[in-house]
Design a protein around this motif. Structure first.
Motif, mmCIF file in Angstrom:
data_model
loop_
_atom_site.group_PDB
_atom_site.id
_atom_site.type_symbol
_atom_site.label_atom_id
_atom_site.label_comp_id
_atom_site.label_asym_id
_atom_site.label_seq_id
_atom_site.Cartn_x
_atom_site.Cartn_y
_atom_site.Cartn_z
ATOM 1 N N CYS A 290 8.186 -3.782 -7.532
ATOM 2 C CA CYS A 290 7.018 -3.120 -6.938
ATOM 3 C C CYS A 290 7.308 -2.644 -5.520
ATOM 4 O O CYS A 290 6.825 -1.589 -5.108
ATOM 5 N N VAL A 291 8.070 -3.414 -4.793
ATOM 6 C CA VAL A 291 8.310 -3.142 -3.379
ATOM 7 C C VAL A 291 8.982 -1.786 -3.167
ATOM 8 O O VAL A 291 8.659 -1.059 -2.235
ATOM 9 N N GLY A 292 9.906 -1.430 -4.036
ATOM 10 C CA GLY A 292 10.668 -0.200 -3.862
ATOM 11 C C GLY A 292 9.977 1.068 -4.326
ATOM 12 O O GLY A 292 10.514 2.166 -4.144
ATOM 13 N N LEU A 293 8.805 0.938 -4.913
ATOM 14 C CA LEU A 293 8.113 2.136 -5.400
ATOM 15 C C LEU A 293 7.653 3.001 -4.229
ATOM 16 O O LEU A 293 7.125 2.500 -3.238
ATOM 17 N N LYS A 294 7.872 4.300 -4.351
ATOM 18 C CA LYS A 294 7.543 5.233 -3.257
ATOM 19 C C LYS A 294 6.087 5.675 -3.275
ATOM 20 O O LYS A 294 5.487 5.875 -2.237
ATOM 21 N N VAL A 295 5.517 5.820 -4.458
ATOM 22 C CA VAL A 295 4.124 6.269 -4.572
ATOM 23 C C VAL A 295 3.224 5.050 -4.367
ATOM 24 O O VAL A 295 3.286 4.076 -5.135
ATOM 25 N N GLU A 296 2.390 5.108 -3.331
ATOM 26 C CA GLU A 296 1.562 3.960 -2.943
ATOM 27 C C GLU A 296 0.652 3.490 -4.087
ATOM 28 O O GLU A 296 0.489 2.293 -4.302
ATOM 29 N N ALA A 297 0.069 4.411 -4.828
ATOM 30 C CA ALA A 297 -0.822 4.038 -5.943
ATOM 31 C C ALA A 297 -0.053 3.251 -7.006
ATOM 32 O O ALA A 297 -0.565 2.262 -7.544
ATOM 33 N N LYS A 298 1.172 3.673 -7.285
ATOM 34 C CA LYS A 298 2.001 2.956 -8.274
ATOM 35 C C LYS A 298 2.402 1.585 -7.734
ATOM 36 O O LYS A 298 2.443 0.602 -8.476
ATOM 37 N N LYS A 299 2.702 1.521 -6.460
ATOM 38 C CA LYS A 299 3.072 0.259 -5.826
ATOM 39 C C LYS A 299 1.919 -0.744 -5.916
ATOM 40 O O LYS A 299 2.113 -1.908 -6.269
ATOM 41 N N LEU A 300 0.699 -0.290 -5.611
ATOM 42 C CA LEU A 300 -0.473 -1.152 -5.682
ATOM 43 C C LEU A 300 -0.760 -1.599 -7.117
ATOM 44 O O LEU A 300 -1.095 -2.758 -7.358
ATOM 45 N N ALA A 301 -0.622 -0.682 -8.069
ATOM 46 C CA ALA A 301 -0.846 -1.019 -9.482
ATOM 47 C C ALA A 301 0.184 -2.036 -9.962
ATOM 48 O O ALA A 301 -0.150 -2.988 -10.674
ATOM 49 N N CYS A 302 1.427 -1.852 -9.557
ATOM 50 C CA CYS A 302 2.493 -2.781 -9.936
ATOM 51 C C CYS A 302 2.228 -4.157 -9.348
ATOM 52 O O CYS A 302 2.348 -5.179 -10.028
ATOM 53 N N SER A 303 1.838 -4.196 -8.080
ATOM 54 C CA SER A 303 1.546 -5.456 -7.406
ATOM 55 C C SER A 303 0.386 -6.187 -8.089
ATOM 56 O O SER A 303 0.431 -7.403 -8.299
ATOM 57 N N LYS A 304 -0.638 -5.438 -8.462
ATOM 58 C CA LYS A 304 -1.791 -6.030 -9.148
ATOM 59 C C LYS A 304 -1.368 -6.591 -10.510
ATOM 60 O O LYS A 304 -1.787 -7.678 -10.908
ATOM 61 N N GLU A 305 -0.505 -5.865 -11.207
ATOM 62 C CA GLU A 305 -0.008 -6.327 -12.509
ATOM 63 C C GLU A 305 0.811 -7.615 -12.347
ATOM 64 O O GLU A 305 0.683 -8.548 -13.144
ATOM 65 N N MET A 306 1.630 -7.693 -11.314
ATOM 66 C CA MET A 306 2.434 -8.899 -11.070
ATOM 67 C C MET A 306 1.546 -10.077 -10.664
ATOM 68 O O MET A 306 1.818 -11.209 -11.054
ATOM 69 N N ASP A 307 0.482 -9.814 -9.901
ATOM 70 C CA ASP A 307 -0.474 -10.870 -9.568
ATOM 71 C C ASP A 307 -1.103 -11.433 -10.841
ATOM 72 O O ASP A 307 -1.229 -12.652 -11.005
#
Length: 157
Positions: free
Chosen positions: A95-112
């Motif tokens: 998630c950390v390396g994702l450039k698009v902020e919306a994708k980064k937030l979605a990935c982080s939420k999925e990992m949570d």
């Protein structure tokens, strides 16, 4: 000569068994230890789907202690796995390396959500318990504190 070799093998096996038992005894109590979450904002009965403590310094401190008491046995001291269980520093690395902020937030939420499902329900495959369920042992504040600690230990390589 064969008798001597056989004795050596027997003694080596005995020494190995004694050493293994000593380490098993030194492993300590594997009963989950309670986590004192006093001082953290109460989260209530409704489970959050995202970590509300990402920047909370007290949660980080509580999470570090809780991890050390309950998770380090399998996931490693300071969350550095020795190979027994997954290295949780890598949990949300992608998630950390994702450039698009919306994708980064979605990935982080999925990992949570994945983390919460895992810690609440444990990990069981083919009837074998690989990780116990901490549902009813830890409250929501304790679980999110552990996630906050793991985020501080994130391995980015």
């Amino acid at each position: 000569m064969k008798k001597s070799l056989r004795s050596l093998v027997l003694w080596a096996g005995l020494a190995s068994a004694v050493t293994t038992s000593m380490f098993a005894i030194a492993h300590g109590n594997v009963t989950p230890q309670a986590v004192d979450t006093a001082g953290l904002p109460p989260l209530g009965d409704k489970w959050r789907d995202e970590n509300p403590f990402k920047t909370n310094k007290l949660a980080l401190k509580i999470g570090a202690s809780a991890f050390g008491q309950n998770c380090a046995r399998c996931h490693g001291i300071d969350a550095i796995s020795g190979g027994i269980a997954p290295d949780l520093r890598l949990l949300d690395r992608d998630c950390v390396g994702l450039k698009v902020e919306a994708k980064k937030l979605a990935c982080s939420k999925e990992m949570d959500a994945y983390f919460l499902t895992s810690i609440r329900g444990g990990k069981v495959r083919n009837g074998a318990v690989y990780m116990p369920s901490f549902e009813g042992v830890f409250n929501q504040e304790a679980m999110w504190s552990i996630k906050t600690y793991l985020e501080s230990r994130r391995e980015t390589k």
